[in-house]
Design a protein around this motif. Structure first.
Motif, PDB file in Angstrom:
ATOM      1  N   LEU A   1       0.863  -1.173   0.000  1.00 21.48           N
ATOM      2  CA  LEU A   1       0.000   0.000   0.000  1.00 21.48           C
ATOM      3  C   LEU A   1       0.904   1.229   0.000  1.00 21.48           C
ATOM      4  CD1 LEU A   1      -2.997   1.017   0.281  1.00 21.48           C
ATOM      5  CD2 LEU A   1      -2.578   1.132   2.747  1.00 21.48           C
ATOM      6  N   ALA A   2       0.717   2.120  -0.975  1.00 20.53           N
ATOM      7  CA  ALA A   2       1.572   3.302  -1.100  1.00 20.53           C
ATOM      8  C   ALA A   2       0.867   4.521  -0.524  1.00 20.53           C
ATOM      9  CB  ALA A   2       1.913   3.543  -2.569  1.00 20.53           C
ATOM     10  N   LEU A   3       1.469   5.117   0.500  1.00 20.39           N
ATOM     11  CA  LEU A   3       0.900   6.299   1.148  1.00 20.39           C
ATOM     12  C   LEU A   3       1.801   7.503   0.896  1.00 20.39           C
ATOM     13  CD1 LEU A   3      -0.192   4.882   4.625  1.00 20.39           C
ATOM     14  CD2 LEU A   3      -1.602   5.212   2.585  1.00 20.39           C
ATOM     15  N   ARG A   4       1.218   8.576   0.378  1.00 18.44           N
ATOM     16  CA  ARG A   4       1.998   9.793   0.155  1.00 18.44           C
ATOM     17  C   ARG A   4       2.506  10.334   1.495  1.00 18.44           C
ATOM     18  NH1 ARG A   4       1.109  11.916  -5.067  1.00 18.44           N
ATOM     19  NH2 ARG A   4      -0.439  10.672  -6.221  1.00 18.44           N
ATOM     20  N   SER A   5       3.716  10.807   1.512  1.00 18.35           N
ATOM     21  CA  SER A   5       4.423  11.344   2.688  1.00 18.35           C
ATOM     22  C   SER A   5       4.974  10.253   3.598  1.00 18.35           C
ATOM     23  CB  SER A   5       3.521  12.272   3.522  1.00 18.35           C
ATOM     24  OG  SER A   5       3.035  13.341   2.742  1.00 18.35           O
ATOM     25  N   ILE A   6       4.489   9.013   3.444  1.00 21.08           N
ATOM     26  CA  ILE A   6       4.968   7.909   4.282  1.00 21.08           C
ATOM     27  C   ILE A   6       5.830   6.949   3.474  1.00 21.08           C
ATOM     28  CG2 ILE A   6       4.299   5.988   5.775  1.00 21.08           C
ATOM     29  CD1 ILE A   6       3.635   8.741   6.897  1.00 21.08           C
ATOM     30  N   GLY A   7       5.314   6.556   2.295  1.00 22.32           N
ATOM     31  CA  GLY A   7       6.044   5.617   1.455  1.00 22.32           C
ATOM     32  C   GLY A   7       5.295   4.314   1.277  1.00 22.32           C
ATOM     33  N   LEU A   8       6.024   3.289   0.895  1.00 22.89           N
ATOM     34  CA  LEU A   8       5.434   1.990   0.606  1.00 22.89           C
ATOM     35  C   LEU A   8       5.348   1.155   1.876  1.00 22.89           C
ATOM     36  CD1 LEU A   8       4.441   0.606  -2.015  1.00 22.89           C
ATOM     37  CD2 LEU A   8       6.674  -0.522  -2.137  1.00 22.89           C
ATOM     38  N   LEU A   9       4.153   0.608   2.127  1.00 24.20           N
ATOM     39  CA  LEU A   9       3.937  -0.237   3.298  1.00 24.20           C
ATOM     40  C   LEU A   9       3.602  -1.658   2.868  1.00 24.20           C
ATOM     41  CD1 LEU A   9       1.530   2.022   5.433  1.00 24.20           C
ATOM     42  CD2 LEU A   9       4.033   2.093   5.347  1.00 24.20           C
ATOM     43  N   ASN A  10       4.114  -2.627   3.597  1.00 24.34           N
ATOM     44  CA  ASN A  10       3.664  -4.007   3.448  1.00 24.34           C
ATOM     45  C   ASN A  10       2.656  -4.238   4.569  1.00 24.34           C
ATOM     46  OD1 ASN A  10       3.420  -6.912   3.831  1.00 24.34           O
ATOM     47  ND2 ASN A  10       5.149  -7.098   2.410  1.00 24.34           N
ATOM     48  N   VAL A  11       1.381  -4.254   4.218  1.00 23.60           N
ATOM     49  CA  VAL A  11       0.335  -4.280   5.243  1.00 23.60           C
ATOM     50  C   VAL A  11       0.330  -5.586   6.025  1.00 23.60           C
ATOM     51  CG1 VAL A  11      -1.122  -2.629   4.014  1.00 23.60           C
ATOM     52  CG2 VAL A  11      -1.417  -5.084   3.577  1.00 23.60           C
ATOM     53  N   VAL A  12       0.752  -6.675   5.398  1.00 26.19           N
ATOM     54  CA  VAL A  12       0.783  -7.962   6.101  1.00 26.19           C
ATOM     55  C   VAL A  12       1.873  -7.950   7.163  1.00 26.19           C
ATOM     56  CG1 VAL A  12       1.227 -10.434   5.838  1.00 26.19           C
ATOM     57  CG2 VAL A  12      -0.235  -9.249   4.195  1.00 26.19           C
ATOM     58  N   ARG A  13       3.042  -7.414   6.813  1.00 28.66           N
ATOM     59  CA  ARG A  13       4.139  -7.335   7.791  1.00 28.66           C
ATOM     60  C   ARG A  13       3.790  -6.392   8.944  1.00 28.66           C
ATOM     61  NH1 ARG A  13       9.292  -9.028   6.123  1.00 28.66           N
ATOM     62  NH2 ARG A  13       9.028 -10.744   4.651  1.00 28.66           N
ATOM     63  N   MET A  14       3.039  -5.336   8.633  1.00 32.18           N
ATOM     64  CA  MET A  14       2.728  -4.338   9.658  1.00 32.18           C
ATOM     65  C   MET A  14       1.544  -4.742  10.528  1.00 32.18           C
ATOM     66  SD  MET A  14       3.305  -0.661   7.776  1.00 32.18           S
ATOM     67  CE  MET A  14       3.115   0.208   9.345  1.00 32.18           C
ATOM     68  N   TYR A  15       0.486  -5.307   9.892  1.00 30.80           N
ATOM     69  CA  TYR A  15      -0.765  -5.521  10.622  1.00 30.80           C
ATOM     70  C   TYR A  15      -1.226  -6.979  10.686  1.00 30.80           C
ATOM     71  CZ  TYR A  15      -0.873  -0.499   9.728  1.00 30.80           C
ATOM     72  OH  TYR A  15      -0.542   0.832   9.653  1.00 30.80           O
ATOM     73  N   GLY A  16      -0.502  -7.861  10.013  1.00 36.45           N
ATOM     74  CA  GLY A  16      -0.866  -9.271  10.083  1.00 36.45           C
ATOM     75  C   GLY A  16      -1.623  -9.755   8.853  1.00 36.45           C
ATOM     76  N   ARG A  17      -1.666 -11.069   8.692  1.00 38.43           N
ATOM     77  CA  ARG A  17      -2.264 -11.705   7.525  1.00 38.43           C
ATOM     78  C   ARG A  17      -3.742 -11.371   7.359  1.00 38.43           C
ATOM     79  NH1 ARG A  17      -1.100 -12.967   2.807  1.00 38.43           N
ATOM     80  NH2 ARG A  17       0.963 -13.452   3.674  1.00 38.43           N
ATOM     81  N   LYS A  18      -4.433 -11.092   8.446  1.00 36.50           N
ATOM     82  CA  LYS A  18      -5.877 -10.891   8.396  1.00 36.50           C
ATOM     83  C   LYS A  18      -6.285  -9.640   7.617  1.00 36.50           C
ATOM     84  CE  LYS A  18      -6.188  -8.314  12.777  1.00 36.50           C
ATOM     85  NZ  LYS A  18      -4.727  -8.215  12.972  1.00 36.50           N
ATOM     86  N   VAL A  19      -5.354  -8.731   7.316  1.00 31.69           N
ATOM     87  CA  VAL A  19      -5.734  -7.479   6.643  1.00 31.69           C
ATOM     88  C   VAL A  19      -5.614  -7.580   5.124  1.00 31.69           C
ATOM     89  CG1 VAL A  19      -4.973  -6.151   8.640  1.00 31.69           C
ATOM     90  CG2 VAL A  19      -3.420  -6.444   6.689  1.00 31.69           C
ATOM     91  N   PHE A  20      -5.270  -8.771   4.622  1.00 30.54           N
ATOM     92  CA  PHE A  20      -5.070  -8.903   3.174  1.00 30.54           C
ATOM     93  C   PHE A  20      -5.756 -10.159   2.655  1.00 30.54           C
ATOM     94  CE2 PHE A  20      -2.763 -10.701  -0.425  1.00 30.54           C
ATOM     95  CZ  PHE A  20      -2.797  -9.630  -1.310  1.00 30.54           C
ATOM     96  N   GLN A  21      -6.313 -10.074   1.435  1.00 32.09           N
ATOM     97  CA  GLN A  21      -6.786 -11.261   0.747  1.00 32.09           C
ATOM     98  C   GLN A  21      -6.463 -11.133  -0.739  1.00 32.09           C
ATOM     99  OE1 GLN A  21     -11.047 -10.910   1.896  1.00 32.09           O
ATOM    100  NE2 GLN A  21     -11.483 -11.091  -0.302  1.00 32.09           N
ATOM    101  N   ASP A  22      -6.279 -12.270  -1.401  1.00 34.64           N
ATOM    102  CA  ASP A  22      -5.787 -12.285  -2.782  1.00 34.64           C
ATOM    103  C   ASP A  22      -6.789 -11.756  -3.793  1.00 34.64           C
ATOM    104  OD1 ASP A  22      -3.103 -13.099  -3.197  1.00 34.64           O
ATOM    105  OD2 ASP A  22      -3.595 -15.075  -2.427  1.00 34.64           O
ATOM    106  N   GLU A  23      -8.069 -11.988  -3.562  1.00 32.78           N
ATOM    107  CA  GLU A  23      -9.065 -11.636  -4.569  1.00 32.78           C
ATOM    108  C   GLU A  23     -10.429 -11.457  -3.925  1.00 32.78           C
ATOM    109  OE1 GLU A  23     -10.037 -16.227  -5.946  1.00 32.78           O
ATOM    110  OE2 GLU A  23      -8.397 -15.133  -6.918  1.00 32.78           O
ATOM    111  N   THR A  24     -11.308 -10.779  -4.638  1.00 36.57           N
ATOM    112  CA  THR A  24     -12.674 -10.597  -4.155  1.00 36.57           C
ATOM    113  C   THR A  24     -13.584 -10.338  -5.339  1.00 36.57           C
ATOM    114  OG1 THR A  24     -14.081  -9.384  -2.587  1.00 36.57           O
ATOM    115  CG2 THR A  24     -12.499  -8.084  -3.830  1.00 36.57           C
ATOM    116  N   ARG A  25     -14.817 -10.752  -5.224  1.00 38.84           N
ATOM    117  CA  ARG A  25     -15.794 -10.440  -6.268  1.00 38.84           C
ATOM    118  C   ARG A  25     -16.188  -8.972  -6.141  1.00 38.84           C
ATOM    119  NH1 ARG A  25     -21.621 -13.430  -7.570  1.00 38.84           N
ATOM    120  NH2 ARG A  25     -22.333 -11.882  -9.096  1.00 38.84           N
ATOM    121  N   ILE A  26     -16.109  -8.227  -7.239  1.00 35.77           N
ATOM    122  CA  ILE A  26     -16.416  -6.806  -7.220  1.00 35.77           C
ATOM    123  C   ILE A  26     -17.935  -6.605  -7.214  1.00 35.77           C
ATOM    124  CG2 ILE A  26     -16.157  -4.593  -8.392  1.00 35.77           C
ATOM    125  CD1 ILE A  26     -13.569  -5.678  -7.248  1.00 35.77           C
ATOM    126  N   SER A  27     -18.429  -5.988  -6.149  1.00 38.97           N
ATOM    127  CA  SER A  27     -19.869  -5.745  -6.022  1.00 38.97           C
ATOM    128  C   SER A  27     -20.221  -4.273  -6.125  1.00 38.97           C
ATOM    129  CB  SER A  27     -20.372  -6.293  -4.675  1.00 38.97           C
ATOM    130  OG  SER A  27     -20.159  -7.680  -4.589  1.00 38.97           O
TER     131      SER A  27
END
Length: 312
Positions: free
Chosen positions: A203-229
């Motif tokens: 996840l790229a945040l302006r003024s902060i930089g590139l974040l790996n959300v899984v490393r920062m917040y754990g596996r539960k904050v990411f999933q590979d795919e989702t049906r677009i509703s």
């Protein structure tokens, strides 16, 4: 047209190659497999020759019971069409004759040692082929899963899509893709959102930089795919352009022929956009259940008017 190779299948499902080792780069373009039962008894009117051919216990037992000459005819009739490959799910015992014919015709013959039944294997293989052969496009945006609802968040660069996504992650929702969202058309009504592998978990945040959300917040904050509703378009605030309507007219965005419900959210300092996205996701879910807050509100108004008339 998208394609995958026989070698891709062999690696994905740990298939053993019995014949056609030098033909594993043959391409597969059809998203469903086929069991050639009717073809073995001579019916070829609707033989899908471009599909992966699956031989289960029924087909193998039938071939084992044939005489050598009859087996040569039955197998020869099928290999003549040169399907991309054969996959046997009944083990490799007694397949010397089938290996011979596949080698002669240059057709890969593979066998699975998985414990699933033929039907279970076909379901898994069909699902894999459907996803990997589906038409796809890439769009600029963020893809999230909010309360189990797949959302595509769009807007001009720098408008704050990633920052809003970060807020939603903090509220317990899941990131699917940032910046580049890959959309796959699985059916006329089903659109799948995923990442392009390079940006997976980032996840790229302006003024902060590139974040790996899984490393920062754990596996539960990411999933590979989702049906677009829902397709949510973030735009700049326009004074006096929003009315407090009970219900907005339905709007849709078309992606490869799939129409996705679309709404616009205007941004203004202090506005809880993440909360509005949560509300939109919940409201979409309720609409799928047949509930409309506007309809219930109007029914209450009508009930009050009816009571008032009675009292006159």
């Amino acid at each position: 047209m998208r394609s995958i190779t026989v070698e891709d299948l062999a690696k994905k499902f740990s298939l053993k190659v019995l014949a056609g080792e030098d033909q594993l780069q043959q391409t597969i373009t059809q998203s469903h497999v086929h069991r050639p039962g009717l073809e073995f008894v001579g019916h070829f009117d609707f033989f899908p020759t471009e599909r992966v051919q699956i031989l289960g216990r029924k087909e193998i037992n039938y071939l084992h019971k044939l005489s050598k000459d009859e087996r040569k005819i039955r197998i020869g009739n099928i290999v003549h069409y040169h399907p991309p490959c054969f996959i046997v799910t009944a083990g490799e015992e007694g397949l010397t004759y089938l290996t011979h014919y596949c080698k002669e015709e240059g057709i890969p013959l593979l066998v699975t040692d998985r414990v699933e039944t033929t039907s279970e294997f076909i379901i898994m293989l069909d699902a894999y082929l459907l996803k990997n052969l589906a038409p796809q496009i890439s769009v600029h945006g963020v893809c999230l899963n909010v309360f189990g609802v797949g959302i595509l968040l769009r807007g001009h660069s720098g408008i704050g899509k990633s920052e809003i996504a970060h807020t939603l992650i903090g509220r317990g929702h899941r990131l699917v893709a940032d910046d580049v969202v890959v959309l796959k058309k699985l059916s006329p009504r089903t659109l799948l959102g995923t990442h392009d592998e390079k940006t997976k978990e980032f996840l790229a945040l302006r003024s902060i930089g590139l974040l790996n959300v899984v490393r920062m917040y754990g596996r539960k904050v990411f999933q590979d795919e989702t049906r677009i509703s829902l397709d949510i378009h973030l735009t700049k605030w326009q004074k006096d352009s929003l009315n407090n309507e009970l219900e907005h007219d339905a709007a849709f965005t078309d992606y490869m022929g799939v129409k996705v419900p679309s709404i616009e959210i205007q941004l203004q300092p202090g506005r809880d956009v993440a909360g509005l996205i949560e509300a939109a996701a919940n409201n979409w879910y309720l609409r799928q259940q047949g509930y409309s807050a506007a309809e219930e509100f109007m029914s209450r108004i009508e009930a009050d008017l009816t009571e008032a008339r009675k009292d006159q």
